[in-house]
Each structure stands twice: as C-alpha cells, then as structure tokens.
Scaffold this active site. Structure first.
Site, PDB file in Angstrom:
ATOM      1  CE  LYS A 242      24.124  24.394  56.734  1.00 18.49           C
ATOM      2  NZ  LYS A 242      23.216  25.030  57.604  1.00 18.49           N
TER       3      LYS A 242
ATOM      4  CE  LYS B 250      22.570  18.093  51.534  1.00 20.45           C
ATOM      5  NZ  LYS B 250      22.271  18.027  52.966  1.00 20.45           N
TER       6      LYS B 250
ATOM      7  CE  LYS C 163      26.970  16.115  57.844  1.00 18.77           C
ATOM      8  NZ  LYS C 163      26.644  16.993  58.967  1.00 18.77           N
TER       9      LYS C 163
HETATM   10  P1  AMP Z   1      21.381  21.515  57.364  1.00 18.50           P
HETATM   11  O1  AMP Z   1      21.923  22.689  56.643  1.00 18.50           O
HETATM   12  O2  AMP Z   1      22.035  20.236  56.956  1.00 18.50           O
HETATM   13  O3  AMP Z   1      21.296  21.698  58.849  1.00 18.50           O
HETATM   14  O4  AMP Z   1      19.873  21.366  56.860  1.00 18.50           O
HETATM   15  C1  AMP Z   1      18.822  22.107  57.401  1.00 18.50           C
HETATM   16  C2  AMP Z   1      17.538  21.868  56.652  1.00 18.50           C
HETATM   17  O5  AMP Z   1      17.674  22.287  55.289  1.00 18.50           O
HETATM   18  C3  AMP Z   1      17.090  20.411  56.604  1.00 18.50           C
HETATM   19  O6  AMP Z   1      15.677  20.353  56.689  1.00 18.50           O
HETATM   20  C4  AMP Z   1      17.556  19.959  55.263  1.00 18.50           C
HETATM   21  O7  AMP Z   1      16.814  18.871  54.759  1.00 18.50           O
HETATM   22  C5  AMP Z   1      17.346  21.211  54.428  1.00 18.50           C
HETATM   23  N1  AMP Z   1      18.277  21.226  53.298  1.00 18.50           N
HETATM   24  C6  AMP Z   1      19.633  21.335  53.359  1.00 18.50           C
HETATM   25  N2  AMP Z   1      20.161  21.293  52.123  1.00 18.50           N
HETATM   26  C7  AMP Z   1      19.118  21.146  51.267  1.00 18.50           C
HETATM   27  C8  AMP Z   1      19.005  21.032  49.845  1.00 18.50           C
HETATM   28  N3  AMP Z   1      20.087  21.060  49.074  1.00 18.50           N
HETATM   29  N4  AMP Z   1      17.777  20.904  49.302  1.00 18.50           N
HETATM   30  C9  AMP Z   1      16.654  20.885  50.086  1.00 18.50           C
HETATM   31  N5  AMP Z   1      16.691  20.981  51.427  1.00 18.50           N
HETATM   32  C10 AMP Z   1      17.898  21.100  52.017  1.00 18.50           C
END
Ligand code: AMP
Ligand code: TRP
Length: 345
Positions: A209, A206, A123
């Site tokens: 969002k 990955k 990041k």
């Molecule tokens: P975040 O959107 O970064 O706050 O992620 C929230 C949760 O979603 C965390 O447990 C991440 O590991 C999971 N997560 C986010 N993106 C992915 C992805 N592409 N594949 C699997 N898990 C994800």
C-alpha cells in the site's frame, strides 16, 4: 517453577492477527492475510483481529486519514467475511493492555534482535537516524499484540514470519528471565498460494500500500475497469505459460500472476497450470481480470455500503474491544504481578 519453554498444549487455541490502517487494503493483504483470517474464523477457533493503529503511527499519519482508514479497514474485514459476532474486531488503541505489554517487551527484547529485522532495515534504510524510535521497537509491540491474548496461531503473509519468530524469542526470554511458563510459543500460519503477492510492475518487489505507483497494486476499492487495466498492463515476459510450477522458476512476473489466480480461485498453482499451460498472456490476463473482478467487486461494494454508516462501524469495534479486554486484562494483571507491579484497577 520450570524454566522449560511452555508447550502450547497447555493453552487454549486462539488466533490473533492485525493489519495497519496506514493506507487502503491491497490484494496482497486480502490473499496473504484476510482470506486466511476468515478460514480460521470458520474453523470455530477463538479469533481476534485488530486494526493496528499504534503500529501505523510509527510513520507519520494524518489524524483524519488515520481515522478514515481505520474504519475502512474494519469495513474491509467485515465485507471480506469476518463476522463481528464470531471474531473480535477492534482497534489496537482501544485495548490499552497492548501498549502496556509492549513497554514490558521493550525491556525484554534486545537492540540486536530488533536491528536484524529485515522490515526495519527496509523501512529505515540508510536514514535510520531519522526513523522514529517506535519504528525500531515495532516488533516488540507486535509480540505484545499476540501474547497479550495468549494467541497460539498467527495468520500472516510471508513478510511477517520473522516478526512472529521474534515473538517466540521474546516469549521464551520472558519465561526464562521470570522463571515461568506464562507465555505460549505462537506459530506463524503462512498459507495459500499467494503468501507473497508481488508488485504488478516489478516481480522482485512486494505489492504494498505504500508503493508510490498505484499501478503496482490492486486496491480492494478499485473498480472493475481499473482492475482490468492494471492486470492488462502488468509486467510479464514474452513466453507462453508453462504446464507445471517448475516452469515458473526465474519468471517472477509470470509466477506472480499465476499465484494470484490460484489464490483467488482457491486452487493450487499446479491445478491452475494444468488448465492454462500453453496459453499466452494475451489470453490469460483477461481470465485473471475476470476472476479478480468477480471475487473483489462484491467486497468493495459491501465496503462502500458499510462506510456509509461510520457510527455503526465504531459501535462494532467498541463491542469487539470490550470482548478482547475481557481476555487481555486478566493476562496483564498476571504479567504485572510476575514482573513485581500492581495494575491499577
Ligand atoms: P500490512 O499491510 O503491512 O499491515 O500487512 C498486513 C498483513 O498483510 C500481513 O499479514 C502481511 O504479511 C500481509 N501482506 C501485506 N502485503 C502482502 C503481500 N504483498 N503479499 C502477501 N501478504 C501480504
Ligand atoms: N506487523 C504487521 C504488518 O505490518 C501488522 C501486525 C501488528 C501484526 N501486530 C500484529 C500481524 C500481530 C500479526 C500479529 O503486517
């Protein structure tokens, strides 16, 4: 007092996890995190799930957008099956104990540990001088989220494993420095066939969002046509699908679509390939699109319905925060006491 690491056997099983309200929910969040949150809730364990808004502001968030996205994330949790009567659903900022413990952990964690976090490196990139101090300290606040309620299990996607391991290091150092066995050693739970959902445009990235390309991800609010179109356009290779998982090695885009199918269908990758092995993508993609629409449409419809009554969402979150505070406050009283402070009443 013992300097041994605390065995979790002395702690009540408790689950904590969180998602940042820094944008809309993606299929990655759903398969990697929310579906697993629901599984844990259904096991009857005590479950706490946050909108981690304090984490979201480690990068700039427009206040009105943050407010809307926080409610939308809560609506997503509920629409996907989290029941506010069973799970405590709340905003991280509503339970101030999270940031109180976050500061204490800033003083326990070491700069070197933080500097080794791959999410920080990704990041901040080459522009670390311009990143916020909060972005660097982010994993210490995440450790506080988990440990302020003495959680023993943390369902997350693959990318968060390193942060949960760091949480264990912080817990162990606190326990060691203060000669206590106060904190448990939480376990990351990384389950299901889609623990790392990849971008639809690039199988090495990955699904996120924050990706500038909307075509790279499926948003939980996408309509049926958009979902079908994104899957139809997803990058693939020219070969037919293999009949076992080994045949997906070195085929990241193909593997990703099969993992997504398996995750949505609650099947193993081998089960999916037993059915679709030998098919071309021209045949498989419409099957995947139909499955995705069948699973996601009811959730997005329900999210839309819940979003029509934001005051009700706010009431639900306030009630969740009150229950979570009942757990976190006595823990923080004891932390202040261990450190040599008195918490204000
Ligand atoms: P975040 O959107 O970064 O706050 O992620 C929230 C949760 O979603 C965390 O447990 C991440 O590991 C999971 N997560 C986010 N993106 C992915 C992805 N592409 N594949 C699997 N898990 C994800
Ligand atoms: N860092 C997590 C992410 O970006 C979100 C998060 C914050 C979290 N605190 C947490 C996840 C505590 C699990 C437990 O995905």
């Amino acid at each position: 007092m013992s300097t041994e690491q605390a065995p979790n056997a002395n702690f009540k099983p408790r689950v904590f996890s969180g998602i940042q309200p820094s944008g809309g929910l993606t299929l990655g969040n759903y398969l990697g995190a929310i579906k697993r949150f629901v599984d844990k809730q259904e096991e009857g364990i005590e479950t706490l799930y946050c909108m981690v808004d304090m984490h979201a502001i480690t990068v700039w968030q427009d206040p009105a957008a943050l407010r809307r996205q926080t409610r939308e994330l809560a609506a997503g949790y509920i629409a996907a099956g989290l029941d506010p009567a069973k799970s405590m659903l709340y905003n991280q900022s509503q339970v101030t104990e999270h940031v109180q413990l976050g500061w204490i952990f800033n003083c326990v964690a070491r700069m070197g540990w933080m500097g080794r976090m791959t999410q920080w490196k990704d990041k901040a990139g080459k522009n670390a001088e311009k990143a916020s101090l909060g972005l660097f300290a982010y994993p210490a606040l995440m450790a506080a989220d988990i440990l302020v309620c003495h959680a023993t299990e943390v369902p997350v996607g693959e990318d968060q494993k390193q942060h949960v391991e760091l949480t264990r290091d912080i817990a162990a150092k606190f326990n060691h420095d203060y000669e206590t066995d106060f904190f448990p050693m939480p376990e990351p739970l990384i389950q299901g066939a889609a623990t790392r959902v990849m971008s639809l445009r690039d199988g090495s990235k990955k699904m996120s969002k924050s990706d500038p390309s909307d075509a790279s991800r499926i948003n939980m609010t996408d309509d049926a046509d958009t979902i079908a179109k994104k899957i139809r356009k997803a990058k693939t290779d020219p070969d037919a699908l293999p009949s076992d998982a080994k045949g997906l090695e070195d085929r990241p885009e193909a593997r990703n679509l099969v993992n997504i199918y398996a995750g949505l269908a609650d099947m193993s990758v081998d089960q999916v390939l037993a059915d679709v092995g030998g098919k071309q993508f021209g045949e498989f993609k419409p099957m995947l699109a139909d499955l995705a629409v069948a699973k996601l449409s009811p959730i997005s419809t329900e999210m839309g319905r819940l979003m029509q009554d934001p005051a009700e969402i706010d009431r639900t979150l306030t009630a969740g925060a009150n229950r979570a505070r009942d757990i976190a406050a006595p823990i923080m009283d004891r932390v202040y006491n261990i450190v040599g402070m008195v918490r204000p009443v």
